[in-house]
Motif scaffolding. Structure first.
Motif, PDB file in Angstrom:
ATOM      1  N   UNK A  28       0.859  -1.159  -0.173  1.00 62.55           N
ATOM      2  CA  UNK A  28       0.022  -0.013  -0.208  1.00 62.55           C
ATOM      3  C   UNK A  28       0.983   1.221   0.102  1.00 62.55           C
ATOM      4  N   UNK A  29       0.446   2.383  -0.499  1.00 60.75           N
ATOM      5  CA  UNK A  29       0.773   3.710  -0.385  1.00 60.75           C
ATOM      6  C   UNK A  29       0.725   4.159   1.127  1.00 60.75           C
ATOM      7  N   UNK A  30       1.884   4.369   1.679  1.00 69.06           N
ATOM      8  CA  UNK A  30       1.732   4.744   3.183  1.00 69.06           C
ATOM      9  C   UNK A  30       0.927   5.968   3.380  1.00 69.06           C
ATOM     10  N   UNK A  31       1.025   6.902   2.715  1.00 65.20           N
ATOM     11  CA  UNK A  31       0.410   8.182   3.036  1.00 65.20           C
ATOM     12  C   UNK A  31      -0.995   8.137   2.739  1.00 65.20           C
ATOM     13  N   UNK A  33      -2.775   5.217   3.189  1.00 63.65           N
ATOM     14  CA  UNK A  33      -3.166   4.515   4.277  1.00 63.65           C
ATOM     15  C   UNK A  33      -3.351   5.169   5.504  1.00 63.65           C
ATOM     16  N   UNK A  34      -2.315   6.216   5.933  1.00 60.89           N
ATOM     17  CA  UNK A  34      -2.413   6.818   6.863  1.00 60.89           C
ATOM     18  C   UNK A  34      -3.604   8.107   6.832  1.00 60.89           C
ATOM     19  N   UNK A  35      -3.901   8.684   5.628  1.00 56.88           N
ATOM     20  CA  UNK A  35      -4.916   9.349   5.524  1.00 56.88           C
ATOM     21  C   UNK A  35      -6.219   8.873   5.705  1.00 56.88           C
ATOM     22  N   UNK A  36      -6.457   7.613   5.069  1.00 59.58           N
ATOM     23  CA  UNK A  36      -7.666   6.886   5.152  1.00 59.58           C
ATOM     24  C   UNK A  36      -8.048   6.342   6.821  1.00 59.58           C
ATOM     25  N   UNK A  37      -6.704   6.047   7.534  1.00 63.08           N
ATOM     26  CA  UNK A  37      -6.935   5.572   8.874  1.00 63.08           C
ATOM     27  C   UNK A  37      -7.388   6.830   9.710  1.00 63.08           C
ATOM     28  N   UNK A  38      -6.940   8.143   9.434  1.00 65.82           N
ATOM     29  CA  UNK A  38      -7.224   9.369  10.150  1.00 65.82           C
ATOM     30  C   UNK A  38      -8.631   9.511   9.999  1.00 65.82           C
ATOM     31  N   UNK A  39      -9.344   9.307   8.780  1.00 70.82           N
ATOM     32  CA  UNK A  39     -10.720   9.655   8.556  1.00 70.82           C
ATOM     33  C   UNK A  39     -11.278   8.428   9.335  1.00 70.82           C
ATOM     34  N   UNK A  40     -11.122   7.402   9.327  1.00 68.89           N
ATOM     35  CA  UNK A  40     -11.618   6.225  10.114  1.00 68.89           C
ATOM     36  C   UNK A  40     -11.770   6.325  11.708  1.00 68.89           C
ATOM     37  N   UNK A  68      -8.076   7.289  -1.775  1.00 70.09           N
ATOM     38  CA  UNK A  68      -7.035   7.996  -1.971  1.00 70.09           C
ATOM     39  C   UNK A  68      -6.071   7.536  -2.852  1.00 70.09           C
ATOM     40  N   UNK A  69      -5.905   6.023  -2.915  1.00 74.80           N
ATOM     41  CA  UNK A  69      -4.790   5.491  -3.696  1.00 74.80           C
ATOM     42  C   UNK A  69      -5.004   6.025  -5.483  1.00 74.80           C
ATOM     43  N   UNK A  70      -6.477   5.909  -5.527  1.00 78.30           N
ATOM     44  CA  UNK A  70      -6.874   6.008  -6.834  1.00 78.30           C
ATOM     45  C   UNK A  70      -7.526   7.606  -7.318  1.00 78.30           C
ATOM     46  N   UNK A  71      -6.947   8.471  -6.540  1.00 83.32           N
ATOM     47  CA  UNK A  71      -7.311   9.894  -6.593  1.00 83.32           C
ATOM     48  C   UNK A  71      -7.284  10.407  -8.113  1.00 83.32           C
ATOM     49  N   UNK A  72      -6.062  10.193  -8.716  1.00 79.43           N
ATOM     50  CA  UNK A  72      -5.791  10.877 -10.066  1.00 79.43           C
ATOM     51  C   UNK A  72      -6.909  10.218 -11.001  1.00 79.43           C
ATOM     52  N   UNK A  73      -7.495   9.004 -11.073  1.00 75.79           N
ATOM     53  CA  UNK A  73      -8.560   8.338 -11.937  1.00 75.79           C
ATOM     54  C   UNK A  73      -9.681   9.149 -11.448  1.00 75.79           C
ATOM     55  N   UNK A  74     -10.138   9.450 -10.288  1.00 72.47           N
ATOM     56  CA  UNK A  74     -11.191  10.023  -9.731  1.00 72.47           C
ATOM     57  C   UNK A  74     -11.285  11.318 -10.409  1.00 72.47           C
ATOM     58  N   UNK A  75     -10.095  12.159 -10.214  1.00 77.80           N
ATOM     59  CA  UNK A  75     -10.127  13.472 -10.817  1.00 77.80           C
ATOM     60  C   UNK A  75     -10.836  13.523 -12.396  1.00 77.80           C
ATOM     61  N   UNK A  76     -10.752  12.646 -13.043  1.00 77.11           N
ATOM     62  CA  UNK A  76     -11.350  12.437 -14.361  1.00 77.11           C
ATOM     63  C   UNK A  76     -12.731  12.462 -14.269  1.00 77.11           C
ATOM     64  N   UNK A  77     -13.342  11.984 -13.479  1.00 76.85           N
ATOM     65  CA  UNK A  77     -14.848  12.048 -13.278  1.00 76.85           C
ATOM     66  C   UNK A  77     -15.402  12.890 -12.400  1.00 76.85           C
ATOM     67  N   UNK A  85      -9.018  14.678  -2.218  1.00 83.29           N
ATOM     68  CA  UNK A  85      -8.194  13.441  -1.763  1.00 83.29           C
ATOM     69  C   UNK A  85      -6.813  13.968  -2.074  1.00 83.29           C
ATOM     70  N   UNK A  86      -6.292  14.474  -3.095  1.00 85.86           N
ATOM     71  CA  UNK A  86      -5.007  14.780  -3.386  1.00 85.86           C
ATOM     72  C   UNK A  86      -4.387  15.899  -2.518  1.00 85.86           C
ATOM     73  N   UNK A  87      -4.986  16.624  -1.986  1.00 80.52           N
ATOM     74  CA  UNK A  87      -4.638  17.836  -0.950  1.00 80.52           C
ATOM     75  C   UNK A  87      -4.641  17.286   0.520  1.00 80.52           C
ATOM     76  N   UNK A  88      -5.393  16.319   0.947  1.00 81.03           N
ATOM     77  CA  UNK A  88      -5.337  15.706   2.075  1.00 81.03           C
ATOM     78  C   UNK A  88      -4.225  14.711   2.226  1.00 81.03           C
ATOM     79  N   UNK A  89      -3.970  13.905   1.251  1.00 72.98           N
ATOM     80  CA  UNK A  89      -2.755  13.042   1.309  1.00 72.98           C
ATOM     81  C   UNK A  89      -1.715  13.907   1.321  1.00 72.98           C
ATOM     82  N   UNK A  90      -1.350  14.824   0.465  1.00 75.12           N
ATOM     83  CA  UNK A  90      -0.112  15.793   0.501  1.00 75.12           C
ATOM     84  C   UNK A  90      -0.147  16.403   1.863  1.00 75.12           C
TER      85      UNK A  90
END
Length: 205
Positions: A28-31, A33-40, A68-77, A85-90
């Motif tokens: 997994x992408x660590x950042x 993972x951490x972002x989603x864990x904070x939300x949870x 979070x992991x697929x944020x670039x694809x999500x940006x398309x739609x 998602x991108x801003x929070x992961x950063x």
């Protein structure tokens, strides 16, 4: 030859956090993972809408690891959600590195461009989820005060003149040692890989 995510992996090896170990071993992408864990964590603690909003997140969204992991694809739609998602992961990534580099809430808020309250909230969430990071930081400070130096996995030592030093210098040294062990271990690994590449590169001309 790529030491991808070296600092986070080295931090995990030093603090032995099982959740981070499992995440890395799962690829997994660590950042993310951490972002989603904070939300949870925020959602589990109640009052999620307000708390998430204070971090710049829309509580009506899923905000899962996969998102979070697929944020670039999500940006398309959904450009708005993808950007969130991108801003929070950063922000999470910079908070993690900020803590390891000895930055406080004020510095992190200034660097990321978020409020002081948001920075404090992210730092508190991070330590609540991964108390082993604080244990690593405390253990490193103890090593410094006890021996006057800290040491990397490979035995590289950094000495600090802390005996009788005023409080502000001791505090600065403690922050530097936390960073030193991670950065210097990373450097040792990268230099070792560069040396190992010499022969294969010769074969390639």
């Amino acid at each position: 030859a790529d030491a991808k995510g070296a600092e986070v992996r080295i931090l995990t090896a030093y603090c032995h956090d099982q959740a981070l170990i499992d995440s890395l071993n799962a690829g997994q992408d660590t950042h993310c993972f951490i972002a989603s864990k904070i939300v949870a964590l925020v959602r589990e603690s109640g009052g999620s809408m307000e708390a998430l909003a204070s971090m710049g997140l829309d509580g009506n969204r899923l905000l899962s690891y996969d998102d979070f992991a697929n944020r670039d694809k999500i940006k398309d739609t959904d450009a708005v959600y993808g950007a969130m998602l991108d801003k929070f992961r950063t922000a999470v990534k910079r908070v993690v590195f900020g803590i390891l580099y000895g930055a406080g809430a004020h510095k992190i808020a200034e660097t990321i461009g978020i409020s002081l309250e948001q920075a404090r909230s992210l730092i508190d969430s991070l330590f609540l989820m991964f108390p082993s990071i604080q244990v690593y930081m405390a253990r490193t400070a103890w090593e410094l005060e006890t021996y006057g130096y800290v040491e990397t996995f490979f035995g590289r030592r950094q000495r600090f003149a802390v005996a009788g030093a005023p409080g502000y210098l001791l505090g600065k040294a403690k922050r530097q040692t936390v960073n030193f062990k991670i950065q210097s271990t990373s450097s040792d690994i990268v230099l070792g890989r560069l040396a190992a590449l010499e022969e294969p590169l010769k074969d390639l001309g």
